[in-house]
Design an enzyme around this catalytic site. Structure first.
Site, PDB file in Angstrom:
ATOM      1  N   GLN A  70      -4.923  -1.506   9.507  1.00 57.62           N
ATOM      2  CA  GLN A  70      -5.065  -2.646   9.042  1.00 57.62           C
ATOM      3  C   GLN A  70      -5.505  -3.767  10.042  1.00 57.62           C
ATOM      4  O   GLN A  70      -5.089  -3.698  11.142  1.00 57.62           O
ATOM      5  CB  GLN A  70      -3.648  -3.068   8.626  1.00 57.62           C
ATOM      6  CG  GLN A  70      -3.355  -4.372   7.855  1.00 57.62           C
ATOM      7  CD  GLN A  70      -3.949  -4.388   6.528  1.00 57.62           C
ATOM      8  OE1 GLN A  70      -3.757  -3.443   5.859  1.00 57.62           O
ATOM      9  NE2 GLN A  70      -4.337  -5.521   6.065  1.00 57.62           N
ATOM     10  N   ASP A 120     -11.565   3.023   3.901  1.00 62.49           N
ATOM     11  CA  ASP A 120     -11.849   1.605   3.810  1.00 62.49           C
ATOM     12  C   ASP A 120     -13.492   1.442   3.694  1.00 62.49           C
ATOM     13  O   ASP A 120     -13.908   0.628   3.324  1.00 62.49           O
ATOM     14  CB  ASP A 120     -11.589   0.898   5.076  1.00 62.49           C
ATOM     15  CG  ASP A 120     -10.282  -0.142   5.244  1.00 62.49           C
ATOM     16  OD1 ASP A 120     -10.058  -0.503   4.014  1.00 62.49           O
ATOM     17  OD2 ASP A 120      -9.588   0.034   6.106  1.00 62.49           O
ATOM     18  N   LYS A 133       0.858  -1.213  -0.112  1.00 64.53           N
ATOM     19  CA  LYS A 133       0.004  -0.010  -0.128  1.00 64.53           C
ATOM     20  C   LYS A 133       1.036   1.282  -0.058  1.00 64.53           C
ATOM     21  O   LYS A 133       0.548   2.123  -0.708  1.00 64.53           O
ATOM     22  CB  LYS A 133      -0.737  -0.017   1.147  1.00 64.53           C
ATOM     23  CG  LYS A 133      -1.985  -0.904   1.035  1.00 64.53           C
ATOM     24  CD  LYS A 133      -2.851  -1.071   2.438  1.00 64.53           C
ATOM     25  CE  LYS A 133      -3.959  -2.098   2.159  1.00 64.53           C
ATOM     26  NZ  LYS A 133      -4.358  -2.759   3.443  1.00 64.53           N
TER      27      LYS A 133
HETATM   28  N1  GUN Z   1      -7.416  -6.652   6.118  1.00 60.46           N
HETATM   29  C1  GUN Z   1      -7.672  -7.351   5.135  1.00 60.46           C
HETATM   30  N2  GUN Z   1      -8.313  -6.798   4.287  1.00 60.46           N
HETATM   31  C2  GUN Z   1      -8.578  -5.521   4.616  1.00 60.46           C
HETATM   32  C3  GUN Z   1      -8.984  -4.120   4.376  1.00 60.46           C
HETATM   33  O1  GUN Z   1      -9.512  -4.127   3.200  1.00 60.46           O
HETATM   34  N3  GUN Z   1      -8.787  -3.043   5.086  1.00 60.46           N
HETATM   35  C4  GUN Z   1      -8.340  -3.362   6.203  1.00 60.46           C
HETATM   36  N4  GUN Z   1      -8.097  -2.147   7.023  1.00 60.46           N
HETATM   37  N5  GUN Z   1      -7.860  -4.358   6.728  1.00 60.46           N
HETATM   38  C5  GUN Z   1      -7.815  -5.289   5.928  1.00 60.46           C
END
Ligand code: GUN
Length: 299
Positions: free
Chosen positions: A103, A126, A59
């Protein structure tokens, strides 16, 4: 089937995501040159989950590659909920931060719900905050979760107008299944949400023109559950034993048997996966533009 017939059935999410990231980078260029603003994404990782480490690194790298600021916050697994909420509060107040992503999963002493509730909904790239969940449910203009948004982009790119299609969403998670169902309702599909307690699941699947599988069970959906000519989007990313002492990634759909019957299908890897981060970057630009009250640049 000839190789060519097979190739045209496979939806290349990797290529689509590359195109979307290039578009985001072009939008960022315009924002910098014409509006003197640089979107920024803050990613918070608590603890040392190896899969999360990989996601967070990717990311940050892709955020910088799109020309945006990337802020990484790595906290020890022993971090208290109070300390994490305080960090989120500071990021909410930081004008350089357009989007915040914490995350998941989080260590057991921290409530994910409490963290998500603390993120400013306008910075919630998100789309997990109940304000954004609610806006999606009533057809409003909130932040849409990245993975279902990526699935929808791939479906619309392949099918155009989705109105009237029977769609089956397999899985009812807050991250994928539920928002996916809302997005498909918004596109005027006839939507069914199936899950582990659904009766006659094979029959439900066979009725679907569009099948989105997001259950996290390797190759659970065989080709003979799939309606001939339908479009399948496979969200599953499951690591399985490849037999030779190695492992490999497979989806929730049995790709080989499905390929025989579908008109189009996303592969694993290279389908939905690359779309998630591309949509995160898209959401970050959207959040930055909304904060500054300007339209997303048309590039
Ligand atoms: N962990 C796995 N997928 C995601 C996601 O799309 N967003 C976040 N914040 N954590 C994750």
């Amino acid at each position: 089937m000839t190789d060519e017939a097979t190739d045209t059935k496979i939806i290349d999410g990797k290529a689509f995501a590359t195109g979307l990231r290039a578009k985001v980078a072009a939008q960022v260029d315009v924002l910098k040159s014409r509006h003197d603003m640089e979107p920024g994404l803050a990613v918070v990782l608590v603890g040392e989950n190896p899969a999360s480490e990989v996601y967070v690194r990717n990311k940050a790298r892709q955020t910088r590659a799109a020309g945006m600021r990337s802020f990484e916050h790595r906290l020890p697994a022993t971090t208290s909920q109070e300390d994490l909420l305080a960090l989120v509060g500071r990021l909410n107040d930081d004008p350089l931060v357009s989007g915040i992503l914490v995350q998941l999963p989080l260590p057991p002493q921290i409530s994910a719900d409490a963290v998500i509730a603390t993120i400013d909904p306008e910075k919630d790239v998100d789309g997990f905050h109940t304000t954004n969940v609610g806006l999606l449910a009533v057809g409003g203009d909130g932040m849409v979760p990245c993975t279902p948004l990526g699935c929808l982009m791939l479906l619309k790119n392949r099918l155009g107008d989705l109105a009237g299609a029977r769609a089956l969403v397999l899985g009812r998670s807050n991250i994928v299944g539920k928002p996916m169902a809302h997005l498909l309702i918004r596109e005027s599909c006839t939507v069914t949400v199936a899950h582990s307690r659904t009766r006659e699941l094979a029959e439900e699947c066979r009725r679907a023109d569009i099948l989105v599988a997001a259950v996290g069970r390797p190759r659970m959906v065989p080709g003979d559950w799939i309606r001939p000519g339908s479009v399948v989007v496979d969200v599953g990313i499951n690591r399985v034993d490849a037999g030779n002492g190695k492992t490999r990634l497979v989806g929730d759909v049995d790709f080989e048997s499905a390929l025989e019957v579908v008109s189009a299908i996303t592969p694993v890897p290279g389908g939905v996966g690359p779309m998630t981060i591309a949509c995160l970057l898209h959401n970050t630009v959207l959040a930055a533009c909304r904060r500054h009250g300007i339209a997303v640049p048309d590039v």
